[in-house]
Every structure is written in structure tokens, then in C-alpha cells.
Design an enzyme around this catalytic site. Structure first.
Site, short mmCIF file in Angstrom:
data_model
loop_
_atom_site.label_atom_id
_atom_site.label_comp_id
_atom_site.label_asym_id
_atom_site.label_seq_id
_atom_site.Cartn_x
_atom_site.Cartn_y
_atom_site.Cartn_z
N ARG A 122 -6.90 81.74 79.31
CA ARG A 122 -6.40 80.65 78.44
C ARG A 122 -5.13 81.04 77.69
NH1 ARG A 122 -12.03 79.79 77.58
NH2 ARG A 122 -12.66 78.02 78.83
N LYS A 144 9.95 77.07 79.98
CA LYS A 144 9.44 76.29 81.11
C LYS A 144 8.93 77.26 82.17
CE LYS A 144 12.35 72.16 81.12
NZ LYS A 144 13.38 71.48 81.92
N GLU A 186 25.33 77.60 86.94
CA GLU A 186 24.65 77.23 85.68
C GLU A 186 25.55 77.58 84.48
OE1 GLU A 186 21.86 75.52 85.24
OE2 GLU A 186 20.76 75.69 87.11
N LYS A 226 21.62 77.34 74.91
CA LYS A 226 20.26 76.98 75.33
C LYS A 226 19.30 77.08 74.15
CE LYS A 226 16.86 76.77 78.69
NZ LYS A 226 16.47 76.94 80.06
N GLU A 236 11.62 68.69 75.95
CA GLU A 236 12.53 67.88 76.78
C GLU A 236 12.22 66.39 76.71
OE1 GLU A 236 13.99 69.47 80.69
OE2 GLU A 236 13.41 67.47 81.35
N ARG A 240 17.40 68.14 75.35
CA ARG A 240 17.24 69.20 76.36
C ARG A 240 17.57 68.68 77.77
NH1 ARG A 240 12.54 73.89 76.76
NH2 ARG A 240 13.33 74.84 78.67
N ASN A 244 20.10 69.27 82.41
CA ASN A 244 19.87 68.86 83.80
C ASN A 244 21.13 68.30 84.46
OD1 ASN A 244 17.17 69.57 83.57
ND2 ASN A 244 16.60 67.55 82.77
N HIS A 247 21.60 68.28 88.23
CA HIS A 247 20.34 68.68 88.86
C HIS A 247 19.69 67.56 89.66
CE1 HIS A 247 20.84 72.27 86.51
NE2 HIS A 247 19.70 72.77 86.92
N HIS A 251 19.00 68.70 93.21
CA HIS A 251 17.66 68.86 93.78
C HIS A 251 17.54 68.10 95.09
CE1 HIS A 251 15.59 69.99 89.71
NE2 HIS A 251 16.09 71.04 90.33
N HIS A 264 19.91 77.19 94.65
CA HIS A 264 19.81 76.25 93.53
C HIS A 264 21.17 76.03 92.87
CE1 HIS A 264 18.13 74.12 90.14
NE2 HIS A 264 18.73 74.96 89.32
N1 GLY Z 1 16.41 74.63 83.12
C1 GLY Z 1 16.53 73.62 82.17
C2 GLY Z 1 15.67 73.77 80.97
O1 GLY Z 1 15.16 74.85 80.72
O2 GLY Z 1 15.45 72.83 80.27
#
Ligand code: GLY
Length: 362
Positions: A122, A144, A186, A226, A236, A240, A244, A247, A251, A264
Site C-alpha cells: 500500500r 506521475k 522536452e 516543472k 493536472e 500542469r 503536454n 504531446h 503520441h 518519445h
Molecule cells: N510529463 C508531464 C507531466 O509530468 O505532467
């Protein structure tokens, strides 16, 4: 040595960036997490042989057990089967609730080790040691973590902030040029969405040697952007999403070519240029912006065009997890360094995609 603080109350942490850090990471983890008698090191078959020994020896010298769990390198390993093996490995190593997991590797390793840490028993503590530029400036910061499903990327995941991020910039020196440049997409993205000065500075670097010499500064600037975004919008729901940029189309490019042709970062670079060409045509973006982004991407040997039909984009975007109802949020530039969120109804999306004459079956 540079430090960026991520302020998230009792989940705050430091990102340490510097040359020659790896041999000291074991002692730093022990000082940070003194209750952890065991710190499982998760890595992949490319990174492990290069760096795991240094990290494990540092942990052991600090009196910490350091079992090593290695999986086959590559995005195709980022799935529930590998995650299941990681759980088995953590259980076999006797990892308990007071112990921790450290991810030693790129984005795949960080995402998967992080999800294992978020869910094993957990939830146990987690530390990121990124070894790629892309992981250093993006995936290792912000919490993330996820694995892919056959029907899409990152569809099973969690938010788990690491307890610390340690980026040894010396590790970038062993990255094949293609992967260094992959991370640059990036980095360029941060310039596009937040920081015209960074964008201009990147244009002044004239070789990979100069880039590596400037790595600490560049990574610090990206991580600071960031960190501020994650502090404001950890889950997000708003700002946030600006991260993207490029992206949604990127993607689609990755997926249409079965994750084999474009990395990527390469796909994100293509996505940034294709979208910005269209938003310029729609009057949303300052003219000439797409050409400036393309020129900077070319400087780092990154592609900026793709031959893909609108239907291929639309099919993939329809499955995008960022889509809500019959609309999705695109990230659009007003100009370099100035971005905004732009909600687009799905039926209006073709106006934001490359024009149809590019069609070429893949
Ligand atoms: N890779 C984008 C973010 O961490 O929100």
C-alpha cells in the site's frame, strides 16, 4: 551542484543536480530515509551494468541492504507483467513498509519503479535517480508513475512524489547521441511554453560538448519550471497540462508507427511543429513560430515532419486519456515562451492537424 526545491507541504522534496553525484547517492538516501534498512534498486538491462554497482556500493557502505531488480530495457517492458515481477522481487528481497525503492534509469524505469513503490504494501518510499536527459527534466519530477496497457500508454498509474531526485550529469556522457537529443525535445518544450530566454540560449549551443557542459544549468532551469507547475497543479487539472505541448499529436505519431520509428522526444518535437503550423494558420500564434521551433529541433538532429493521414491522428487522439467528453485541451503558443490551454471540440480537431495531402499509408 544545484538544488531545486519542490514545495508540496509534507511531501516536499529536493532535486539535486551535479557532476559526480552517483557515488554519494547511497549516503544521501540513508541520511534522508534513516528507517529504511533495505533500499531496492530497480533498473534496466542497459543502465544496470553501467551504474547499479556504484549506487548499490554506496548504499551498502551506508549500512543499507541494496537488492537489485533488473528488467529488460525498453518501453515494451513497461507493462503489468514486468510490474508483477517487480512486486515478486520486492517480496523476495524482504522489503517492508519502512523500506524504499530507488529507480535508477530513464523514464520507463522511473514510471514502473514508482508505480511499484506506490502500491507495494500500500505504498513505500521512493527515490528517483534519472540517467537520461528526458527523465532528468521531465519524468523524474512531479510524481506521475504508470505502466502501459496494450490499448494505450500510461493507462494504469498513480501520483507518488519521490522523496528526492538525484541527477548526476556525468551519466549523460554515456547516453547515445539519439537519446541525448530525445531529451532535448522536452528541454525545447520548456523554452516554447514558459521561457523565451531558455529557447534563445539553446539556440546558441553549437555542439553536444557545449550542451553537456551546460547540462547542470539547463536541467536546473527546466526542473524549476516543472517544480512551479507541479506545486500549483499537482493533479493536472489545469496549468500542469501546459507540459503536454506537442504531446497530443506526438503520441499519435508514436502510436501510428508502433513505437518503433520515433522516440518519445522525436515524436513530441514533430507534434510541437505540426500543431504550431496549424495554430499560426488559425491566427492563434505569432507567424514564424513553427519555423523557429523546427530550426531549433534540427539543431539537435530532431525530426520535424511526418507523413501521416489525418484519420490516423484522429483515431489515436480519440483514445487519448486527456480527452474529456467530446472535446480535448490542446496546448497552444501565442509566441515562444507564452502558452495557453485551448479547448477544442473533437469535430473541430481536423483544423489543428496537418493537411490531408500528406496521406501516405503506414
Ligand atoms: N510529463 C508531464 C507531466 O509530468 O505532467
Amino acid at each position: 551542484m544545484r538544488t531545486v526545491h519542490v514545495a508540496l507541504g509534507n511531501r516536499s522534496y529536493e532535486i539535486e543536480i551535479g557532476q559526480g553525484l552517483l557515488p554519494h547517492v547511497g549516503a544521501k538516501i540513508h541520511a534522508l530515509l534513516p528507517r529504511a534498512a533495505t533500499v531496492a534498486v530497480v533498473t534496466d538491462s542497459h543502465v544496470g551494468p553501467l551504474y547499479a554497482d556504484t549506487l548499490c556500493r554506496g548504499l551498502e557502505a551506508a549500512g543499507v541492504r541494496a537488492p537489485l531488480l533488473t528488467f529488460a530495457a525498453g518501453e515494451e517492458s513497461k507493462n503489468l507483467t514486468t510490474l508483477g515481477r517487480l512486486y515478486e522481487g520486492l517480496a523476495a528481497a524482504g522489503v517492508t513498509r519502512s523500506d524504499a525503492v530507488v529507480a535508477l534509469g530513464g523514464g520507463v524505469t522511473g514510471d514502473m519503479a514508482g508505480l511499484a513503490a506506490a502500491t507495494f504494501l500500500r505504498g513505500i518510499d521512493f527515490v528517483q535517480v534519472p540517467t537520461s536527459l528526458l527523465a532528468a527534466v521531465d519524468s523524474s519530477v512531479g510524481g506521475k508513475v504508470a505502466v502501459d496497457l496494450p490499448c494505450g500508454k500510461n493507462l494504469v498509474g498513480a501520483f507518488l512524489q519521490p522523496k528526492a531526485v538525484y541527477m548526476d550529469t556525468d551519466l549523460l556522457r554515456t547516453l547515445p547521441a539519439r537519446f541525448l537529443h530525445d531529451g532535448m525535445a522536452e528541454v525545447i518544450k520548456y523554452g516554447c511554453i514558459f521561457d523565451a530566454d531558455l529557447f534563445a540560449d539553446l539556440g546558441r549551443l553549437s555542439s553536444d560538448g557545449e550542451l553537456l557542459a551546460a547540462a547542470e544549468d539547463i536541467i536546473e532551469r527546466c526542473c524549476a519550471h516543472k517544480a512551479r507547475v507541479v506545486e500549483e497543479d499537482e493533479r493536472e487539472t489545469g496549468r500542469r497540462m501546459l507540459l503536454n505541448f506537442g504531446h497530443t499529436l506526438g503520441h499519435a505519431v508514436e502510436k501510428a508507427f508502433h513505437y518503433e520509428t520515433y522516440s518519445h522526444g522525436e515524436a513530441v518535437g514533430i507534434g510541437m511543429v505540426l500543431l504550431t503550423r496549424r495554430t499560426e494558420a488559425l491566427g492563434l500564434t505569432e507567424p514564424g513560430t513553427a519555423d523557429r521551433i523546427a530550426a531549433l529541433l534540427h539543431q539537435y538532429s530532431l525530426p520535424t515532419e511526418v507523413r501521416l493521414a489525418q484519420d490516423d491522428f484522429l483515431r489515436t487522439i480519440a483514445l487519448d486519456k486527456k480527452k474529456r467528453g467530446d472535446a480535448l485541451t490542446l496546448v497552444v503558443l501565442r509566441a515562444i515562451g507564452d502558452s495557453f490551454l485551448h479547448r477544442v471540440a473533437f469535430r473541430e480537431l481536423p483544423a489543428y492537424l496537418p493537411e490531408e495531402e500528406r496521406h501516405d499509408p503506414v
